[in-house]
Scaffold this active site. Sequence first.
Site, short mmCIF file in Angstrom:
data_model
loop_
_atom_site.label_atom_id
_atom_site.label_comp_id
_atom_site.label_asym_id
_atom_site.label_seq_id
_atom_site.Cartn_x
_atom_site.Cartn_y
_atom_site.Cartn_z
N HIS C 208 -4.94 14.36 -2.83
CA HIS C 208 -4.74 13.11 -3.56
C HIS C 208 -6.03 12.84 -4.34
O HIS C 208 -7.06 12.57 -3.75
CB HIS C 208 -4.45 11.97 -2.57
CG HIS C 208 -4.39 10.61 -3.20
ND1 HIS C 208 -3.27 9.82 -3.16
CD2 HIS C 208 -5.31 9.89 -3.89
CE1 HIS C 208 -3.50 8.69 -3.79
NE2 HIS C 208 -4.75 8.70 -4.23
N ARG C 291 -4.70 -2.44 -10.67
CA ARG C 291 -5.54 -3.42 -9.98
C ARG C 291 -6.82 -2.75 -9.49
O ARG C 291 -6.96 -1.53 -9.56
CB ARG C 291 -4.78 -3.96 -8.77
CG ARG C 291 -4.33 -2.80 -7.88
CD ARG C 291 -3.87 -3.19 -6.51
NE ARG C 291 -3.22 -2.09 -5.83
CZ ARG C 291 -3.83 -1.16 -5.11
NH1 ARG C 291 -5.15 -1.17 -4.98
NH2 ARG C 291 -3.14 -0.20 -4.52
N ARG C 337 -13.43 3.79 5.77
CA ARG C 337 -12.78 2.51 6.09
C ARG C 337 -12.84 2.35 7.60
O ARG C 337 -12.28 3.17 8.33
CB ARG C 337 -11.33 2.52 5.63
CG ARG C 337 -11.17 2.73 4.15
CD ARG C 337 -9.73 2.45 3.75
NE ARG C 337 -9.50 2.81 2.35
CZ ARG C 337 -8.40 2.50 1.69
NH1 ARG C 337 -7.44 1.82 2.29
NH2 ARG C 337 -8.25 2.86 0.43
#
Lengths: 149, 149, 450, 450
Positions: C208, C291, C337
Site C-alpha cells: 500500500h 482529507r 500508531r
Amino acid sequence: MENINKKAISELAELLEKHQLKEIEYEMSDIRIRVVAKGPEVIPPGPAVLPPAPAPIPEPVSVVSTAPIATKENQVKSPMVGVVYLSSDPNSPNFVNVGDMVGPGQTLCLIEAMKTFNPVKAEKAGKIKQILVESGTPVEFNEPLFILE
Amino acid sequence: MENINKKAISELAELLEKHQLKEIEYEMSDIRIRVVAKGPEVIPPGPAVLPPAPAPIPEPVSVVSTAPIATKENQVKSPMVGVVYLSSDPNSPNFVNVGDMVGPGQTLCLIEAMKTFNPVKAEKAGKIKQILVESGTPVEFNEPLFILE
Amino acid sequence: MFEKVLIANRGEIALRIHRACKEMGIKTVAIHSTADADAMHVRLADEAVCVGPAPARDSYLNKAAIISAALITGADAIHPGYGFLSENADFAEMVEAHGLTFIGPTPKMIRTMGDKVTAKATAIAAGLPVVPGSDGDVRTVDAAKIVAEKIGYPVIIKAAAGGGGKGMKVANNETELVEAFNLAKIEAKTAFGNDMVYIEKYLQTPRHIEVQVLADNYGTVVCLGERDCSLQRKHQKVLEESPSPALNKSQREHIMEVVRKAMEKIGYSNLGTIEFLYENGEFYFLEMNTRLQVEHPITEMVTGIDIVREQIRVASGAPLGYTQKDVRIEGHAIECRINAENPETFIPCPGKIGCWHTPGGLWVRVDSAMYSGYRVPPHYDSMVAKLIVFGRTRNAALMRLRRALEEFVIEGVETTIPLHQRIIKDFDFIDGQYNIHWLEKFLERNKVKS
Amino acid sequence: MFEKVLIANRGEIALRIHRACKEMGIKTVAIHSTADADAMHVRLADEAVCVGPAPARDSYLNKAAIISAALITGADAIHPGYGFLSENADFAEMVEAHGLTFIGPTPKMIRTMGDKVTAKATAIAAGLPVVPGSDGDVRTVDAAKIVAEKIGYPVIIKAAAGGGGKGMKVANNETELVEAFNLAKIEAKTAFGNDMVYIEKYLQTPRHIEVQVLADNYGTVVCLGERDCSLQRKHQKVLEESPSPALNKSQREHIMEVVRKAMEKIGYSNLGTIEFLYENGEFYFLEMNTRLQVEHPITEMVTGIDIVREQIRVASGAPLGYTQKDVRIEGHAIECRINAENPETFIPCPGKIGCWHTPGGLWVRVDSAMYSGYRVPPHYDSMVAKLIVFGRTRNAALMRLRRALEEFVIEGVETTIPLHQRIIKDFDFIDGQYNIHWLEKFLERNKVKS
C-alpha cells in the site's frame, strides 16, 4: 512555623466523617490541608504504582461547601447547542419566571439552532427556582438552563 | 537545615490516630508535612503490562514510622569504585571470615582502584555476620561489602 | 487569513490542528462530547463547546450541533480533521451554506471521490493507473463472469458504496465467482443500503503506497512524496514510513508526476492522498482520501513542510507560493500508531493513564492528546499516540525508533508498544521486504511460537 | 567504533549522549552520585556505577573513581559532556593513559584553550580577530596605563586564569584604571590562586555570537554556523538562537570561513565552539570551548547534523566524510533553558516534580532528564529542561515556541517558563534587537513595573 491549626483539621475530619467523604483538601493563600478517610482500600485494576501526579491542568477542586448544591435532577439542561430565548419574541413576556409553577410539557424556552427554534419543555411538574441563562446568549449541549424544585 | 518540627509531626500523627485518618498533609509558606497512617498494606495486583523501559517509577513514599530502621549501621560499605579483594593475594587466607570478631581499624578487604590497593578497615568492633561480595569482583561507591553484628 | 477556526474533531488530530492554528495566530474553538470534557484539545483551545453526549453520532457526527457551535462562537472556518465528518460532502456543503469555510476540498470533489465507482472513472480520465476491472458496476453473475474472464483470475468483488473490507470477496475461479458475487451483493446491501458491486483484478502481494498532494485554489498542485502504509492489521494501518523502501528515485518521481498532473486535470484543491496498490513495479489506483491523514507527519518530516498549516493557508485563499521543483524530499521518517490495546490480542484497553512519559531528544516527535491521570474514554478509537522519528537514512530512523520506543512509558493501560518493538526487530521489516499481508502473517507466526 | 561508552556526566546531557550511543548501537555506562540513584540517565543506561557521594567534587569530579568505573565495566571511551571534567586536560590525559578514548579534542588542545592568555595568542596566530589589548599579562599599573592609552578607554581588566566574571573590572579612565587594576589582581589571586591579569578594550553593547566547529582526526574541519547567545543573566545563557538575527549571509559565511581556516591551522580535532563578542559588524574572539555545549541542539536543527553522533564518530577515528560545501544551514531554531528557579528572583527551587508534561508536535524537541515524581536534587545546577523549536523562518519558530511554552506543564517546582514567555513577547526580542546586557535591563524594567 505557626501552630498547627488543629481546629481546622478536626473540623475537616468531622466534616469528612459527617459527609462520609474519602478525603478533603483545604488550601488557602498560605495554608493547605488535606485529610483522607481511612476507609476500605479500593484496589484499582491498574498498575501497582500510580504516580501522584495530577493532570496537566488541574481539574477544579471539589470543595466541601455549606451552600446547598443543586441536585442534578432539578436542573433543566440544554438538549442542543444554540442560542437560548426566554420569550417568543423580544416584546413578549418570558415563557416562565422565577416562582412560576410549571407542568410537564410546558415550554420553558426556545433554543435557536440552524435557523430553527426548538422548544425546551419541562419533563415534570415543579416550581421555577432559578433561571440560569440570559435570553439571546449561546448555550452548549447539557448546559443547565433552569433549576426546578 | 533547621530542626525537624517534631512537635508538629507528633500533633499531626495524634490527630491522624484520633480521627482514624489514613493521611494528613499540612503545608505552609515554608513547610509541608504529610503523615500517612500505617494501616495494613494492601498489595494491589501486579500491573497488567510492565513498562518496557526502566520507567520513571515514582519513588516509594516515605512514611513516618516507629519501626526500627533497616540495619544500615551494621553494613560496611565500599568507600570507592574498584575491584574488591578479600585477601592480600590469591594464595593467602581471607582477611576476615564469617563469624570472626573484628576490632576497630582492622583490615577487612582491599579495593583496587587506579592500580593502588586501598584497605577497607572496620570502624568499630563487631562480628562478621555476612560477606556480601566475592573476591575479584567490581564494586561501586557505597556498595555494601560486609554485615557486622 | 481566518481569525478563528472551529476544530470538528477530538484526540491527537484536534490537538495537531490546534497547534497549527496557534502557530498562525488563529484562535481555536474545540468541540467535544460530554465524555471529553477533560480532554486535552478542550483544555488547550481558546473556547470549547459541548455539542452532545458521548456517542459520536450525537456529538462528533452531529452536523447541526457543530455548525451551531461555529455560529455561536463566531468561527470563520471549520477544520474536520480525519474520520468523523471529514469526508462528508453534505457537511462540507452545510458549512459553506452558513457562510463558513470548510478546510478541505470542494463538496463536489469529496462526493466524486467518496463513491468508488465515480472515483475510479475520474482517476482513469485523469490518467491514473487503475486495477483492470469492470467498467463501473456489474449487475449480473453472467456479466461478472465475462469481466473475470477478460482480466484473469483471481478477482475481487467490491461494494461501490463500501469501505473497511465490507462487501469484499475474492474469487479464484468461475465456481467461486458465483458465490462470491452473490455474497458481496448481500453484504453491500446490508452494510451500505446499496447492492451495487464492481469487479477488479485481485493483487496477491501488493504494497500500500500512497501519494500526498497539496493544491491551492488557483491550480497549483504539489506532490509531497509517498508513504508506505503496507503494515496493516484488519485494514488498519499500524506503522508507516516515507519514503517507501520499495521505490527508487525514478519510480518515485514518475508516480509523483503522474499524480500531480492528474490532480491538475481534475482541478483538485486543498489536501488529498491518492492510495495505490503497488505490485511488480506497477501502481494501481485504490482510492482517494479527500482529507488530512493520520500518517501526515512522516511527510512533514521528510519534506520540511507543515502540512496542516499549508492546508489552512490554501483554504483561506492564499496561493501555495511554490511549485513542485521547490519540494525536496530528504531523509527518512517512520510513524508508529500506539493504541491502547493488548499487543497480542488487540483487545482495546480504555482506562486511566497512570504515568505518561514521552521520549524526547533529536528528531523524535510525539503527537498525542494523552496526559498522566487522563481517562481514555471507551467511546472512540483506541489510538493514544503517534510516535514519529526522523533520520538521515532509513537505518538511522530505525535505530532512533528503537531507542524512542524504549523510552516511552505508558502506565495504566496496555498499549501496542511491544508490538512495534517486535516488528522493528524483524529482519523482513529491517530489509523493507513486506506487503499488505505481511503483518497478519507476522502476527500468526508469533502466535504459533508463543 | 566503540562497543561501550562511559558517560561522565548527569542530567539531560548524560541522556543526550546515551541516546546518541543507543542510536549507534553502542552500550552505555552511566556514572552517578548517591544523590542520583533514581536519575533518568541511570535508569536508561545499560550499566550504572555509583562513583561517590552527592557533592560533585567527590563524584562527578572524581577522576579516579570515574576511570575506575570505566575500567571495571570495560568501556572503551569516556564522553565527558559539558561542565564537570569536560575541559579538564589532566582528566583527558588520565583517560588516554588508561588506554581509553577521551571523546573530545587532545589534552594539549584543551590545555592551550583553557588558559585565556595562551588561547588568545593561539587565536591571533590562527588569524582569528581579537579584542585589542595587552600582549599577554600586565604586571604593573604603569604598564596598564600605557596599554589602556593605546587601545582607548573604556578597558576591562581580566584574570588570566579566570572565568565566570571573577577578577573582571572595567575602567572608563586613568583614575578608575588604577583602582580597577589593583582590585582585579586581588580578586584573581583569591579566586584562582594566580594574580596574572590582562587588559582589553571594553565593548559596550556587544552580542555574544559563537561558531560551532567539528573536525575529524585527519584535518577536515567544518563550521556548522553560529549561535546567538546574547540573552544572559549573570553570565549564564538563558535563551539561544541560530542563526543570529544580527548577521546577514555574507557576514555569516565570512566568519565561518575565518574560523574554519583557523581550526585547520591549529590542527583542532573533535567538537569545539569559538565564542565571539560582536559589535558594529566586527567579531572579537572571546574564548574557545573545547567540548559539547548546552545549546548544541539549535545547531542540529538548522544543519540537520546530529552533533553528538558526529563527535563520537570522529573520536573513534572515523573521517567526517563531508566538507564545508556539503553543510547547509536552513530555517531557524531557538532553545529555552528551563530552570527550576523562581522566574522573578531566580532563587533555585529544587524539590519533587509533580506532573511533568512536555509539549509535542511538529518541530518541538525537549531534552530533559526529568519525569513525574522525580526529586530534583539540590546539589547540582537547576536546569530541568531544554525546549528547542525549529521553524522555516524566525517568526515561525517564535510562534511555535510560544505555543510550546503554553503546553509545557511542570508542577511541584517553580520554573523559568514564565520568564521565557515574557521575553518572547517583548518587541526588542521579536525584532532581534538585543545584546549581552539586554536581558539584565529587561529584568530591571519588569521589576520596576511590578
